[in-house]
Design a protein around this motif. Sequence first.
Motif, short mmCIF file in Angstrom:
data_model
loop_
_atom_site.label_atom_id
_atom_site.label_comp_id
_atom_site.label_asym_id
_atom_site.label_seq_id
_atom_site.Cartn_x
_atom_site.Cartn_y
_atom_site.Cartn_z
N ILE A 187 -6.22 6.13 -8.90
CA ILE A 187 -5.43 5.39 -9.89
C ILE A 187 -5.16 3.97 -9.40
N ALA A 188 -4.88 3.83 -8.11
CA ALA A 188 -4.57 2.51 -7.55
C ALA A 188 -5.76 1.56 -7.62
N ALA A 189 -6.95 2.11 -7.80
CA ALA A 189 -8.15 1.27 -7.88
C ALA A 189 -8.53 0.91 -9.31
N PHE A 190 -7.85 1.49 -10.31
CA PHE A 190 -8.18 1.19 -11.69
C PHE A 190 -7.77 -0.26 -11.99
N PRO A 191 -8.55 -1.00 -12.76
CA PRO A 191 -8.24 -2.40 -13.03
C PRO A 191 -6.85 -2.63 -13.62
N ARG A 192 -6.38 -1.70 -14.45
CA ARG A 192 -5.09 -1.91 -15.12
C ARG A 192 -3.91 -1.34 -14.34
N SER A 193 -4.11 -1.02 -13.07
CA SER A 193 -3.05 -0.39 -12.27
C SER A 193 -2.37 -1.36 -11.32
N GLN A 194 -2.19 -2.59 -11.75
CA GLN A 194 -1.57 -3.58 -10.87
C GLN A 194 -0.15 -3.18 -10.48
N GLU A 195 0.60 -2.57 -11.39
CA GLU A 195 1.96 -2.14 -11.06
C GLU A 195 1.95 -1.12 -9.93
N VAL A 196 1.00 -0.21 -9.97
CA VAL A 196 0.88 0.78 -8.90
C VAL A 196 0.52 0.09 -7.59
N ASP A 198 1.22 -2.91 -6.74
CA ASP A 198 2.40 -3.66 -6.29
C ASP A 198 3.39 -2.75 -5.57
N ILE A 199 3.54 -1.52 -6.05
CA ILE A 199 4.43 -0.56 -5.40
C ILE A 199 3.94 -0.27 -3.99
N PHE A 200 2.64 -0.05 -3.85
CA PHE A 200 2.10 0.21 -2.53
C PHE A 200 2.24 -1.02 -1.63
N ALA A 201 1.99 -2.18 -2.18
CA ALA A 201 2.06 -3.41 -1.38
C ALA A 201 3.46 -3.64 -0.82
N ALA A 202 4.48 -3.14 -1.52
CA ALA A 202 5.86 -3.31 -1.07
C ALA A 202 6.27 -2.26 -0.05
N ALA A 203 5.43 -1.28 0.20
CA ALA A 203 5.74 -0.19 1.13
C ALA A 203 5.23 -0.53 2.53
N PRO A 204 5.83 0.06 3.56
CA PRO A 204 5.30 -0.12 4.92
C PRO A 204 3.93 0.52 5.03
N VAL A 205 2.99 -0.18 5.64
CA VAL A 205 1.63 0.36 5.72
C VAL A 205 1.57 1.61 6.59
N ASP A 206 2.59 1.82 7.43
CA ASP A 206 2.59 3.03 8.27
C ASP A 206 3.11 4.25 7.52
N ARG A 207 3.29 4.14 6.20
CA ARG A 207 3.66 5.30 5.38
C ARG A 207 2.65 5.57 4.28
N ILE A 208 1.45 5.10 4.44
CA ILE A 208 0.44 5.20 3.38
C ILE A 208 -0.66 6.18 3.78
N LEU A 209 -0.98 7.09 2.86
CA LEU A 209 -2.15 7.95 2.98
C LEU A 209 -3.11 7.63 1.83
N ALA A 236 -9.80 3.56 -0.42
CA ALA A 236 -9.28 2.95 0.80
C ALA A 236 -9.65 1.48 0.91
N ARG A 237 -10.80 1.11 0.39
CA ARG A 237 -11.17 -0.31 0.41
C ARG A 237 -10.24 -1.14 -0.49
N VAL A 238 -9.84 -0.55 -1.60
CA VAL A 238 -8.84 -1.22 -2.44
C VAL A 238 -7.51 -1.29 -1.70
N GLY A 239 -7.14 -0.21 -0.99
CA GLY A 239 -5.92 -0.22 -0.19
C GLY A 239 -5.93 -1.32 0.85
N ALA A 240 -7.07 -1.53 1.48
CA ALA A 240 -7.19 -2.61 2.47
C ALA A 240 -6.92 -3.96 1.81
N GLU A 241 -7.42 -4.16 0.60
CA GLU A 241 -7.16 -5.41 -0.12
C GLU A 241 -5.68 -5.55 -0.46
N VAL A 242 -5.05 -4.45 -0.88
CA VAL A 242 -3.63 -4.48 -1.23
C VAL A 242 -2.80 -4.95 -0.04
N PHE A 243 -3.15 -4.49 1.15
CA PHE A 243 -2.40 -4.84 2.35
C PHE A 243 -2.99 -6.02 3.11
#
Length: 272
Positions: A187-196, A198-209, A236-243
Amino acid sequence: MTNQPQNVPEITDSHCHLDFPDFEGQLDDIVARAQAVGVTRMVTICTRLRNEPAVRAIAEAHDPVFYAAGTHPMSAAEEPLATVDQLIALAKHPKFVGIGETGLDYHYTAESMDIQQSSLRTHITAARETGLPLIIHSRDADDDMARILTDEFKQGAYTCVMHCYSSGPELALKMLDLGFYLSMSGIAAFPRSQEVRDIFAAAPVDRILVETDAPYLAPPPYRGKRNEPSYVEKTARVGAEVFAMDYADFAARTQANFDRLFTRARLQAQAA
């Protein structure tokens, strides 16, 4: 781990459903494809306890696969309520690494909210008593989810991952305050999921799976097709971009996070 490629960042699919009919007769190839892109571990989730023997057998047959079991909230009214003793007994298996998935889903099954809440509290007790992480599904139930998980935490600490997180920012903050983890799905990789994102980007990276929730929610470029554990690398590649991290660094961070939360899987891998 056997069949792991050299110089490919290692990563874990922390939540998939390999017992679903979508994968019948194909598990050897699916596990091999996952390993080829660096997936060292997969946690396959049992959503109805009557299916636990089949899910357990998959974990037993494939070295990189671990499993968890519980009653999915959408099935809570259809299945016999799990007991704490039943869950504790299942947790004795060495490849059993988590309690759930459990949780609350008011999107399609709001009429069973009372049963869902009772089932959730049973799973929380089992997680607390076994020391294994709770695996939570939450949809359209943010207020009750925050209330129950917080109230139960005050009665005794436990660990938890909010699987496939796509709820609101307020619930995310409350879960992070309790020391819980958020899991990123396709879901976090879907183009229209910017809000999702943003939620991950605001979280500590040491709490992400990261996870697939396969066979559901395939990330681009596979969206609309059957998901499988090898596709966790795309999320995970999208996650890397988020962080704003290098992919290898983000993959390593999520591996460390998984090891910290799913301690039994880490110990089993070290012993292999």
